[in-house]
Write an enzyme that holds these catalytic residues in place. Sequence first.
Site, short mmCIF file in Angstrom:
data_model
loop_
_atom_site.label_atom_id
_atom_site.label_comp_id
_atom_site.label_asym_id
_atom_site.label_seq_id
_atom_site.Cartn_x
_atom_site.Cartn_y
_atom_site.Cartn_z
NE ARG A 17 -2.31 -1.28 3.57
CZ ARG A 17 -1.78 -0.51 4.50
NH1 ARG A 17 -1.88 0.81 4.43
NH2 ARG A 17 -1.18 -1.04 5.55
CG HIS A 62 -7.04 -2.84 10.25
ND1 HIS A 62 -5.74 -2.41 10.39
CD2 HIS A 62 -7.01 -3.83 9.34
CE1 HIS A 62 -4.95 -3.12 9.59
NE2 HIS A 62 -5.70 -3.99 8.96
NE ARG A 120 -0.14 -8.68 2.31
CZ ARG A 120 -0.61 -8.32 3.50
NH1 ARG A 120 -1.69 -8.88 3.98
NH2 ARG A 120 0.01 -7.41 4.22
CG ASP A 139 -7.49 -7.19 6.98
OD1 ASP A 139 -6.52 -6.98 7.73
OD2 ASP A 139 -7.74 -6.50 5.98
CB SER A 150 -0.58 -3.58 7.84
OG SER A 150 -1.77 -2.89 7.52
CE LYS A 190 -6.21 -3.20 5.57
NZ LYS A 190 -6.00 -4.60 5.71
CE1 TYR A 222 0.33 -6.05 -2.01
CE2 TYR A 222 -0.73 -4.06 -1.20
CZ TYR A 222 -0.27 -5.35 -0.99
OH TYR A 222 -0.43 -5.94 0.24
CB CYS A 282 0.86 -6.18 13.90
SG CYS A 282 2.01 -4.87 13.48
#
Length: 599
Positions: free
Chosen positions: A69, A226, A369, A277, A248, A206, A197, A250
Amino acid sequence: MTENKMVLEFVNKMKSLACPDEVVWITGEKEQLDELRVQALATGELIELNQDKLPGCYYHRSAIDDVARVEERTFICCKNEADAGPTNNWMSPNKAYEMATDIFSNCMNGRTMYVIPFSMGPIGSPFSKVGIELTDSIYVVLNMDIMTRIGKPALDMLGDSNDFVRGMHSKCELDPEKRYILHFPEDNAIWSMNSGYGGNVLLGKKCFALRLASYQAKNEGWLAEHMLILGVENPKGEISYIAAAFPSACGKTNLAMLIPPEIYRKKGYKVWTVGDDIAWLRVGEDGRLWAVNPEKGFFGVAPGTNSKSNPNAMASTKRDTIFTNVVLKKDMTVWWEGHDDPPPKGALNWKGESWNPESGEKGAHPNARFTAPAKGCPSIASNWEDPKGVPVSAIVIGGRRAKMAPLVYQSWDWQHGVFIAMITHSETTSAQVGATGVARRDPFAMLPFCGYHMGDYLRHWLDIGKKLTDPPKIFNVNWFRIDGDGNYIWPGFSENFRVLDWIVRRCKDEVDAWESVIGYMPHYEDIDITDIDYYINPGKRFNVSDLRVLLTVESAIWREGIPSRQDFLMTFGNRLPKELKDELTAFEHRLRLGYQTNL
Ligand code: GTP
Ligand code: SPV
Ligand code: MN
């Protein structure tokens, strides 16, 4: 496919701007998606993986400067700059539309424009919301199919309503200088250009489910967060649901799919995954907070995922998965750093170059990912698509902190919990472009995702608390403390269950705590470390003195943070809720007194 005039008008308007050769409406039917996959294979946009070992799985490489991002290039375009607040980049809608119109002009010449109707949330749920994403990327279409409910059912659900997000995406020339992710909360629109991406282009995620939805949620009286959602089942078969906000990379996906350690499994404890998420949270008629996962799949970090750290993610990615920026092996399977298998020889790295594992260079991008369907996850909760959601007993706020932040503590109450969430620090990761390891305050892990003024957002959290007669308890956790040798102190991963167990017992009033300067802390003996497995650093046995380190509140270090906490709160100006200012004053007072610490 629809007679909704507003949808048709939107598609036509964007068509005349981008001038694609063709417009294709995505129905959601398998035949159409299969056909698109064939086209993507022909152009190299996708590579077919070994269909015996990984049925339905495909491989994709993004451009090498387009791997995460781009927060610097992400804008909230509302009329008044003040409404975007100090934590967002702002651009005036007029300027943003003008600039983007120029960039989008003829951008789909020679390409096809795909029209993807999609629903965030189960089809038919009163809480679900519809979007239309226009894109020139088949990769986006196929990822959106995994991540959201696409096609005709979403349009049918919309009917003739005007309440849909207008998403426009084009890869354009993938020019990083002209890469922009623009959000127009007042117009319900997202314009994304020059990226391929995930987080920049899967507009349901998001951009919609957090940035626009948080704005809608503020106006409509709910929360878009989130957060992962999981259920802890105890031996009596009672399930307590936890929603946890971590920034993100974590640990949300890992925690959501956790398998309890053996001593707990033997007693009958289980963890169920509801989401990994995003959570949409509403106040129920019963005065409790109810959580829905608006997504249908996982867009998870690959590196570090293995059958020890996250067996459920490994199982989820065995079929119908798209892998992005991982290592491509000779046998057309995939690998990444931290995989179960040893580093492969003769493989291609994420850039498509032949890769020597001994070179010291990483094979997979750190933000590589997998996109995998949620229904393939062995721990998926049977009620994960329940339209009314699940009732939340605990909210957990987490950060990645090498120092200071203890393993777990609990807020006095809702208001203090919002304060704790506001001041929580986390170190940046490779999920965003820019330096990693830089500590920043990240309220509710929403810093890059809140679609409006963060001060108003915190006020909204306080208001929601007032509507809850049976509010969740609020906790803070940190799995990432580092010792003098640079190793993680806490084993993490499945062992995090030991902390969840304490959290659930706190919610059920089954265990005591002591009052520290920062909040309620566990007594050492209440975090069960029997048979704890030190997985990260096998040479080491975790023992009670490590636990003491993790559960010590060092007032002196917390005191050092006073100026930076004050500075952070000041940035919200007169939009900072007074209650949170009062919480800060009370906190500083406790710190000065050195009140009730164990040091
Ligand atoms: P996003 O999908 O970017 O929002 O990230 P996420 O919050 O879902 O994080 P994820 O679970 O993918 O974990 C990110 C990284 O942290 C991976 O490299 C994991 O291996 C690592 N990680 C996750 N949980 C733990 C933990 O308990 N301890 C340690 N040390 N590392 C962890
Ligand atoms: C994150 O960065 O928090 C992600 C990946 O989950 S992305 O979709 O790129 O935002
Ligand atoms: Mn994740």
